[in-house]
Design a protein around this motif. Structure first.
Motif, PDB file in Angstrom:
ATOM      1  N   ALA A 144       0.866  -1.181   0.000  1.00 46.87           N
ATOM      2  CA  ALA A 144       0.000   0.000   0.000  1.00 46.87           C
ATOM      3  C   ALA A 144       0.900   1.227   0.000  1.00 46.87           C
ATOM      4  O   ALA A 144       2.096   1.135   0.307  1.00 46.87           O
ATOM      5  CB  ALA A 144      -0.927   0.010   1.223  1.00 46.87           C
ATOM      6  N   THR A 145       0.358   2.373  -0.346  1.00 49.14           N
ATOM      7  CA  THR A 145       1.144   3.595  -0.403  1.00 49.14           C
ATOM      8  C   THR A 145       0.646   4.614   0.609  1.00 49.14           C
ATOM      9  O   THR A 145      -0.507   4.571   1.054  1.00 49.14           O
ATOM     10  CB  THR A 145       1.104   4.219  -1.804  1.00 49.14           C
ATOM     11  OG1 THR A 145      -0.261   4.519  -2.137  1.00 49.14           O
ATOM     12  CG2 THR A 145       1.694   3.275  -2.831  1.00 49.14           C
ATOM     13  N   ASP A 156       3.278 -14.750  11.631  1.00 49.25           N
ATOM     14  CA  ASP A 156       3.042 -15.523  10.413  1.00 49.25           C
ATOM     15  C   ASP A 156       2.991 -14.541   9.251  1.00 49.25           C
ATOM     16  O   ASP A 156       3.139 -13.327   9.452  1.00 49.25           O
ATOM     17  CB  ASP A 156       1.758 -16.345  10.520  1.00 49.25           C
ATOM     18  CG  ASP A 156       1.816 -17.637   9.707  1.00 49.25           C
ATOM     19  OD1 ASP A 156       2.537 -17.650   8.691  1.00 49.25           O
ATOM     20  OD2 ASP A 156       1.155 -18.611  10.079  1.00 49.25           O
ATOM     21  N   GLU A 157       2.787 -15.052   8.053  1.00 47.86           N
ATOM     22  CA  GLU A 157       2.874 -14.213   6.868  1.00 47.86           C
ATOM     23  C   GLU A 157       1.982 -12.979   6.955  1.00 47.86           C
ATOM     24  O   GLU A 157       0.830 -13.057   7.367  1.00 47.86           O
ATOM     25  CB  GLU A 157       2.493 -15.030   5.630  1.00 47.86           C
ATOM     26  CG  GLU A 157       3.500 -16.121   5.311  1.00 47.86           C
ATOM     27  CD  GLU A 157       3.155 -16.888   4.053  1.00 47.86           C
ATOM     28  OE1 GLU A 157       1.994 -16.776   3.586  1.00 47.86           O
ATOM     29  OE2 GLU A 157       4.035 -17.584   3.536  1.00 47.86           O
ATOM     30  N   VAL A 158       2.541 -11.841   6.552  1.00 52.82           N
ATOM     31  CA  VAL A 158       1.802 -10.575   6.523  1.00 52.82           C
ATOM     32  C   VAL A 158       1.251 -10.412   5.114  1.00 52.82           C
ATOM     33  O   VAL A 158       1.976 -10.093   4.185  1.00 52.82           O
ATOM     34  CB  VAL A 158       2.715  -9.391   6.887  1.00 52.82           C
ATOM     35  CG1 VAL A 158       1.922  -8.090   6.913  1.00 52.82           C
ATOM     36  CG2 VAL A 158       3.407  -9.631   8.221  1.00 52.82           C
ATOM     37  N   ASN A 159      -0.043 -10.646   4.957  1.00 57.32           N
ATOM     38  CA  ASN A 159      -0.592 -10.677   3.605  1.00 57.32           C
ATOM     39  C   ASN A 159      -1.666  -9.645   3.333  1.00 57.32           C
ATOM     40  O   ASN A 159      -2.391  -9.748   2.346  1.00 57.32           O
ATOM     41  CB  ASN A 159      -1.125 -12.077   3.285  1.00 57.32           C
ATOM     42  CG  ASN A 159      -2.014 -12.638   4.373  1.00 57.32           C
ATOM     43  OD1 ASN A 159      -2.696 -11.878   5.064  1.00 57.32           O
ATOM     44  ND2 ASN A 159      -2.003 -13.947   4.554  1.00 57.32           N
ATOM     45  N   ALA A 160      -1.797  -8.631   4.191  1.00 52.63           N
ATOM     46  CA  ALA A 160      -2.761  -7.555   3.946  1.00 52.63           C
ATOM     47  C   ALA A 160      -2.200  -6.259   4.524  1.00 52.63           C
ATOM     48  O   ALA A 160      -1.720  -6.245   5.665  1.00 52.63           O
ATOM     49  CB  ALA A 160      -4.109  -7.875   4.581  1.00 52.63           C
ATOM     50  N   VAL A 161      -2.230  -5.196   3.741  1.00 47.01           N
ATOM     51  CA  VAL A 161      -1.740  -3.888   4.176  1.00 47.01           C
ATOM     52  C   VAL A 161      -2.691  -2.808   3.678  1.00 47.01           C
ATOM     53  O   VAL A 161      -3.137  -2.848   2.525  1.00 47.01           O
ATOM     54  CB  VAL A 161      -0.321  -3.586   3.634  1.00 47.01           C
ATOM     55  CG1 VAL A 161       0.136  -2.198   4.071  1.00 47.01           C
ATOM     56  CG2 VAL A 161       0.683  -4.627   4.108  1.00 47.01           C
ATOM     57  N   ALA A 162      -3.006  -1.858   4.533  1.00 47.38           N
ATOM     58  CA  ALA A 162      -3.753  -0.664   4.142  1.00 47.38           C
ATOM     59  C   ALA A 162      -3.127   0.526   4.866  1.00 47.38           C
ATOM     60  O   ALA A 162      -2.453   0.356   5.890  1.00 47.38           O
ATOM     61  CB  ALA A 162      -5.231  -0.793   4.500  1.00 47.38           C
ATOM     62  N   THR A 163      -3.322   1.717   4.350  1.00 44.51           N
ATOM     63  CA  THR A 163      -2.800   2.921   4.989  1.00 44.51           C
ATOM     64  C   THR A 163      -3.903   3.947   5.161  1.00 44.51           C
ATOM     65  O   THR A 163      -4.908   3.921   4.456  1.00 44.51           O
ATOM     66  CB  THR A 163      -1.648   3.540   4.174  1.00 44.51           C
ATOM     67  OG1 THR A 163      -2.124   3.856   2.859  1.00 44.51           O
ATOM     68  CG2 THR A 163      -0.464   2.578   4.069  1.00 44.51           C
ATOM     69  N   ALA A 164      -3.701   4.858   6.105  1.00 43.65           N
ATOM     70  CA  ALA A 164      -4.675   5.910   6.368  1.00 43.65           C
ATOM     71  C   ALA A 164      -3.991   6.992   7.186  1.00 43.65           C
ATOM     72  O   ALA A 164      -2.837   6.839   7.621  1.00 43.65           O
ATOM     73  CB  ALA A 164      -5.883   5.355   7.124  1.00 43.65           C
TER      74      ALA A 164
END
Length: 234
Positions: free
Chosen positions: A117-118, A163-171
């Protein structure tokens, strides 16, 4: 002759893939050899896609090899019956490519990059990535922040997921840029991108977290297993 044709982006994009493939082993000179490697990177796809899609794949693979100029030239190739390419590739990682032909280092040489994510931190555009990284004796689950202008990592990896980090969001929350991450460990964590540390305790779910999103009002949307939950701050 082969070198001249392979160095022509228009030939790579519009020619019959069989004709291009027949010339790859005869590539000579740096430009032709690089073009041959770029073409081989997604060779199994070129025959079954349109020239417009091939243009997109080749531009991406050129960027993965570190040649942004070639990527831009490929993007600019006209394709009959297709509009001009609406997107160009600024840069891309290429950890699975032939290292001898890559021109720039890439950040995820041993990572399984699973989410991105950016955001903007201190006026700088950044990317936040989630991954599972191979290390001696096992693996390390990390969140990393990258400066998109310099392509360098900012600070140390953000650790905590098991465990695996498979979701990212920013705010932006309370005026601070934050990243929200979810993983197969069934947790969601919030990170202060300015301070580089975790904000509050993690949220725990009964199944692996596969997706996260942030509503403009600050609520979190979390996908876990086949379920979705919306969480509001108290």
């Amino acid at each position: 002759m082969a070198a001249q044709r392979l160095a022509d982006p228009g030939f790579l994009v519009n020619a019959d893939p069989g004709a291009v493939t027949a010339l790859l082993d005869a590539a000579s000179g740096p430009a032709a050899r690089l073009a041959a490697s770029v073409y081989r990177a997604s060779a199994e796809l070129h025959r079954d896609v349109t020239a417009g899609v091939r243009r997109q794949l080749l531009a991406l693979d050129a960027a993965r090899y570190g040649d942004r100029e070639l990527s831009a030239r490929i993007t600019a190739v006209p394709v009959e019956g297709e509009p001009a390419a609406p997107w160009g590739v600024e840069w891309a990682t290429g950890s699975q490519l032939d290292r001898s032909l890559r021109r720039i280092p890439t950040p995820h040489s041993t990572d399984a990059l699973l989410a991105v994510a950016t955001a903007v931190v201190h006026g700088r555009p950044v990317a936040v990535t989630g991954s599972s990284v191979a290390v001696a004796g096992g693996s390390e689950r990390t969140v990393r922040v990258w400066d998109l202008s310099t392509r360098e990592q900012i600070g140390e990896p953000l650790t905590g997921h098991t465990d695996e980090v498979n979701a990212v969001a920013t705010a932006v929350v309370d005026g601070r840029p934050v990243a929200v991450t979810g993983g197969d460990d069934g947790t969601v964590r919030v990170w202060d991108l300015t301070a580089g540390d975790q904000v509050g305790p993690e949220l725990v779910f009964p199944l692996p977290v596969c997706a996260v999103a942030v509503v403009p009002d600050g609520r979190l949307v979390v996908g876990f297993g086949w379920e979705v939950a919306v969480l509001a701050r108290r």
